[in-house]
Design a protein around this motif. Structure first.
Motif, mmCIF file in Angstrom:
data_model
loop_
_atom_site.group_PDB
_atom_site.id
_atom_site.type_symbol
_atom_site.label_atom_id
_atom_site.label_comp_id
_atom_site.label_asym_id
_atom_site.label_seq_id
_atom_site.Cartn_x
_atom_site.Cartn_y
_atom_site.Cartn_z
ATOM 1 N N GLU A 160 -4.120 -7.975 25.671
ATOM 2 C CA GLU A 160 -4.174 -6.841 26.093
ATOM 3 C C GLU A 160 -4.821 -5.822 24.996
ATOM 4 N N GLY A 161 -5.679 -4.926 25.503
ATOM 5 C CA GLY A 161 -6.331 -3.967 24.414
ATOM 6 C C GLY A 161 -7.337 -4.544 23.489
ATOM 7 N N GLU A 162 -7.560 -5.722 23.742
ATOM 8 C CA GLU A 162 -8.588 -6.521 22.657
ATOM 9 C C GLU A 162 -9.844 -6.723 23.526
ATOM 10 N N VAL A 163 -11.067 -6.733 22.754
ATOM 11 C CA VAL A 163 -12.282 -7.325 23.167
ATOM 12 C C VAL A 163 -11.969 -8.883 23.185
ATOM 13 N N VAL A 164 -12.448 -9.053 24.410
ATOM 14 C CA VAL A 164 -12.479 -10.808 24.703
ATOM 15 C C VAL A 164 -13.470 -11.421 24.859
ATOM 16 N N ILE A 165 -13.877 -12.524 24.448
ATOM 17 C CA ILE A 165 -14.989 -13.305 24.526
ATOM 18 C C ILE A 165 -14.706 -14.600 25.185
ATOM 19 N N LEU A 166 -14.897 -14.601 26.290
ATOM 20 C CA LEU A 166 -14.687 -15.687 27.259
ATOM 21 C C LEU A 166 -15.929 -16.788 26.949
ATOM 22 N N LEU B 174 -21.971 -10.770 18.083
ATOM 23 C CA LEU B 174 -21.574 -9.689 17.370
ATOM 24 C C LEU B 174 -22.419 -8.515 17.526
ATOM 25 N N ASP B 175 -23.683 -8.758 17.975
ATOM 26 C CA ASP B 175 -24.511 -7.357 18.362
ATOM 27 C C ASP B 175 -24.022 -6.733 19.783
ATOM 28 N N ALA B 176 -23.423 -7.532 20.633
ATOM 29 C CA ALA B 176 -22.629 -7.050 21.918
ATOM 30 C C ALA B 176 -21.463 -6.685 21.701
ATOM 31 N N ALA B 177 -20.493 -7.379 20.862
ATOM 32 C CA ALA B 177 -19.174 -7.331 20.918
ATOM 33 C C ALA B 177 -18.632 -6.207 20.093
ATOM 34 N N LEU B 178 -19.338 -6.133 18.723
ATOM 35 C CA LEU B 178 -19.017 -5.100 17.743
ATOM 36 C C LEU B 178 -18.929 -3.394 18.406
ATOM 37 N N PRO B 179 -20.156 -3.106 18.994
ATOM 38 C CA PRO B 179 -19.964 -1.647 19.513
ATOM 39 C C PRO B 179 -18.466 -1.573 20.747
ATOM 40 N N ILE C 222 -14.295 -10.817 14.578
ATOM 41 C CA ILE C 222 -13.850 -9.913 15.420
ATOM 42 C C ILE C 222 -12.195 -10.005 15.299
ATOM 43 N N GLU C 223 -11.543 -11.149 15.000
ATOM 44 C CA GLU C 223 -10.075 -11.089 15.109
ATOM 45 C C GLU C 223 -9.225 -10.057 14.374
ATOM 46 N N PRO C 224 -9.711 -9.617 13.051
ATOM 47 C CA PRO C 224 -9.170 -8.711 12.179
ATOM 48 C C PRO C 224 -9.223 -7.328 12.981
ATOM 49 N N LEU C 225 -10.263 -7.263 13.815
ATOM 50 C CA LEU C 225 -10.728 -5.877 14.200
ATOM 51 C C LEU C 225 -10.333 -5.569 15.630
ATOM 52 N N GLY C 226 -9.462 -6.632 16.320
ATOM 53 C CA GLY C 226 -8.845 -6.390 17.630
ATOM 54 C C GLY C 226 -9.867 -7.036 18.550
#
Length: 199
Positions: free
Chosen positions: A79-85, A188-193, A109-113
């Motif tokens: 919950e509240g995290e960006v998840v890449i399925l 990363l280009d799609a997830a970091l934003p 990305i794990e340390p960033l949520g």
């Protein structure tokens, strides 16, 4: 003779870059319809991106952990995290080739949520899939879903397209869909934003 050899090499290289068992009619496009995410196929796109206003939620996805039998993993655990399925199978060459990229993304990305949540499909021998995870040093969790039942909960994503990767924002709404193997840079280009967006 030399031209035939070059053509054969190029054809083999192209095959490794496309999805395993891909149905050309199934893997065309995806759109958010109504109140929940629904996969649709007008178009021919292999990468689909959604603005925040176009995103629609997924239902909670859950299943048995690939590595810890008897332990359930749910999308709501993040919950509240960006998840890449990422739907994958050890039998799938593009899935094997992108595993290192996925692990690099997980570490960033794990340390960033954020997290990657794998969905292991069509591996009816669980031990072989577990060995693949161990041998490749993959630290992100995976659901064990050989028949790919979770595809229905993913808005009807076609089960014939593996690998499939769906990036969810912090509200677990699809923001990007990749119907082919992906690189760490693309993810990363799609997830970091999305990680930078407020919850």
């Amino acid at each position: 003779m030399r031209l035939r050899a070059i053509a054969a090499v190029l054809s083999a290289a192209a095959l490794t870059l496309t999805a395993c068992g891909q149905d050309p009619d199934a893997a065309k496009s995806a759109v958010a319809v109504g109140g929940t995410f629904q996969f649709h196929s007008p178009g021919g796109q292999m990468e689909i991106f959604y603005d925040e206003s176009e995103r629609a939620p997924l239902p909670d996805i859950s299943g048995d952990s690939l590595m810890e039998e008897g332990t359930e993993i749910s999308l709501s655990d993040f919950e509240g995290e960006v998840v890449i399925l990422n739907a994958w199978g050890q039998w799938c060459a593009p899935c094997r080739s992108e595993a290192d990229d996925l692990q690099r993304v997980q570490e960033e990305i794990e340390p960033l949520g954020g997290t990657i949540l794998g969905i292991n499909v069509r591996d009816y021998n669980r031990t072989i899939a577990q060995d693949f995870v161990i041998d490749n040093g993959l630290t992100y969790p995976s659901l064990y879903d050989p028949p790919f039942r979770s595809a229905a909960l993913l808005g009807g994503v076609p089960t014939s397209v593996v690998p499939t990767t769906i990036i969810l924002d912090r509200q677990h709404r699809p923001a990007a869909v990749f119907l082919e193997a992906v690189t760490d840079r693309e993810l990363l280009d799609a997830a970091l934003p999305l990680i930078e967006e407020t919850a």
